[in-house]
Motif scaffolding. Structure first.
Motif, short mmCIF file in Angstrom:
data_model
loop_
_atom_site.label_atom_id
_atom_site.label_comp_id
_atom_site.label_asym_id
_atom_site.label_seq_id
_atom_site.Cartn_x
_atom_site.Cartn_y
_atom_site.Cartn_z
N GLU A 3 0.88 -1.30 0.10
CA GLU A 3 -0.05 0.10 -0.02
C GLU A 3 0.86 1.27 -0.11
O GLU A 3 1.98 1.28 0.55
N GLU A 4 0.53 2.29 -0.76
CA GLU A 4 1.31 3.45 -0.85
C GLU A 4 0.89 4.35 0.37
O GLU A 4 -0.34 4.45 0.75
N LEU A 5 1.77 4.78 1.27
CA LEU A 5 1.30 5.62 2.38
C LEU A 5 0.63 6.81 1.90
O LEU A 5 1.25 7.40 1.08
N PRO A 6 -0.32 7.47 2.51
CA PRO A 6 -0.58 8.69 2.33
C PRO A 6 0.32 9.88 2.56
O PRO A 6 1.04 9.69 3.40
N LYS A 7 0.23 10.89 1.46
CA LYS A 7 1.21 11.86 1.97
C LYS A 7 0.67 13.07 2.65
O LYS A 7 1.59 14.05 3.39
N GLY A 8 -0.63 13.08 3.14
CA GLY A 8 -1.03 13.80 4.23
C GLY A 8 -2.38 13.38 4.67
O GLY A 8 -2.82 12.37 4.18
N TYR A 9 -3.10 14.58 5.20
CA TYR A 9 -4.75 14.29 5.84
C TYR A 9 -5.20 15.69 5.52
O TYR A 9 -4.76 16.78 5.61
N ASP A 10 -6.57 15.48 5.34
CA ASP A 10 -7.55 16.29 5.24
C ASP A 10 -8.04 16.99 6.44
O ASP A 10 -8.50 15.93 7.17
N TRP A 28 3.87 6.49 13.14
CA TRP A 28 2.87 5.98 12.27
C TRP A 28 1.85 5.06 13.11
O TRP A 28 0.60 5.31 13.00
N ASP A 29 2.34 4.12 14.07
CA ASP A 29 1.54 3.33 14.52
C ASP A 29 0.71 3.67 15.91
O ASP A 29 -0.11 3.25 16.74
N ILE A 30 1.20 5.10 16.40
CA ILE A 30 0.78 5.75 17.65
C ILE A 30 -0.03 6.74 17.31
O ILE A 30 0.12 7.84 16.33
N ALA A 31 -1.02 7.19 18.06
CA ALA A 31 -1.88 8.08 17.92
C ALA A 31 -1.12 9.46 18.21
O ALA A 31 -0.46 9.66 19.41
N ILE A 32 -1.17 10.62 17.13
CA ILE A 32 -0.79 11.88 17.50
C ILE A 32 -1.70 12.70 17.19
O ILE A 32 -2.44 12.53 16.51
N THR A 33 -1.35 14.07 17.79
CA THR A 33 -2.28 14.83 17.69
C THR A 33 -1.77 16.14 16.46
O THR A 33 -0.42 16.33 16.54
N HIS A 34 -2.47 16.79 15.69
CA HIS A 34 -1.89 18.04 14.91
C HIS A 34 -3.13 19.10 14.88
O HIS A 34 -4.10 18.67 14.77
N VAL A 40 -8.87 23.23 15.11
CA VAL A 40 -9.09 21.98 15.27
C VAL A 40 -8.03 20.84 15.44
O VAL A 40 -7.18 20.97 14.91
N GLU A 41 -7.78 20.35 16.71
CA GLU A 41 -6.69 19.30 16.75
C GLU A 41 -7.21 17.89 16.28
O GLU A 41 -8.09 17.18 17.12
N ALA A 42 -6.63 17.62 15.37
CA ALA A 42 -7.20 16.20 14.75
C ALA A 42 -6.09 15.24 15.49
O ALA A 42 -5.00 15.57 15.63
N THR A 43 -6.62 13.79 15.42
CA THR A 43 -5.85 12.88 15.93
C THR A 43 -5.26 12.02 14.60
O THR A 43 -6.27 11.67 13.94
N ILE A 44 -4.04 11.78 14.38
CA ILE A 44 -3.42 11.06 13.43
C ILE A 44 -3.11 9.79 13.72
O ILE A 44 -2.23 9.67 14.61
N LEU A 45 -3.69 8.80 13.11
CA LEU A 45 -3.16 7.20 13.34
C LEU A 45 -3.15 6.76 12.13
O LEU A 45 -4.09 6.43 11.41
N MET A 46 -1.93 6.07 11.90
CA MET A 46 -1.83 5.22 10.63
C MET A 46 -2.17 6.06 9.34
O MET A 46 -2.81 5.74 8.43
N GLU A 61 -8.22 -0.39 18.48
CA GLU A 61 -8.71 -1.72 18.47
C GLU A 61 -9.12 -2.17 17.27
O GLU A 61 -8.96 -3.32 16.66
N GLU A 62 -9.92 -1.23 16.48
CA GLU A 62 -10.47 -1.37 15.16
C GLU A 62 -9.27 -1.73 14.11
O GLU A 62 -9.50 -2.65 13.17
N GLU A 63 -8.31 -0.78 13.99
CA GLU A 63 -7.29 -1.09 13.46
C GLU A 63 -6.49 -2.49 13.63
O GLU A 63 -6.13 -3.06 12.62
N GLU A 64 -6.48 -2.78 14.77
CA GLU A 64 -5.94 -3.97 15.02
C GLU A 64 -6.70 -5.47 14.65
O GLU A 64 -6.12 -6.18 13.60
N GLN A 65 -7.98 -4.97 14.39
CA GLN A 65 -8.92 -6.11 14.09
C GLN A 65 -8.85 -6.07 12.61
O GLN A 65 -8.79 -7.16 12.00
N ARG A 66 -8.70 -4.85 11.83
CA ARG A 66 -8.50 -4.85 10.57
C ARG A 66 -7.24 -5.43 10.01
O ARG A 66 -7.51 -6.06 8.90
N LYS A 67 -6.28 -5.43 10.76
CA LYS A 67 -4.96 -6.02 10.50
C LYS A 67 -4.85 -7.39 10.63
O LYS A 67 -4.46 -8.26 9.61
#
Ligand code: ZN
Length: 84
Positions: A3-10, A28-34, A40-46, A61-67
């Protein structure tokens, strides 16, 4: 499957695009805020952005299940390849 990693977020609030810095990829694997310019402080995860009131534990948890589901599909696909 690569999978190509996204270059950013909206921004989930105003839609403004924010480019990920190398630091984001390093976390990448941990929740960070921006913080967006709109305040608005968005939370970025993966590579995905979530509104500030998101339940991050639930998302992780959902990400883990998806994996796990992906791995299961991969294992099944491999199994089919082996027997055919
Ligand atoms: Zn914004």
């Amino acid at each position: 499957m690569k999978e190509e990693l996204p270059k950013g977020y909206d921004c989930p609030a105003c839609g403004r695009f924010h480019r990920f810095s190398p630091w984001v990829y390093a976390h990448w694997d941990i929740a960070i805020t921006h913080s967006c310019n709109c305040g608005v402080e968005a939370t970025i995860l993966m590579g995905r952005a979530y509104p500030p009131d998101s339940d991050i534990e639930e998302i992780q948890e959902e990400e883990e299940q998806r994996k796990q589901a992906e791995q299961l599909v991969n294992a099944m696909t491999e199994g089919i390849e082996e027997t055919s």
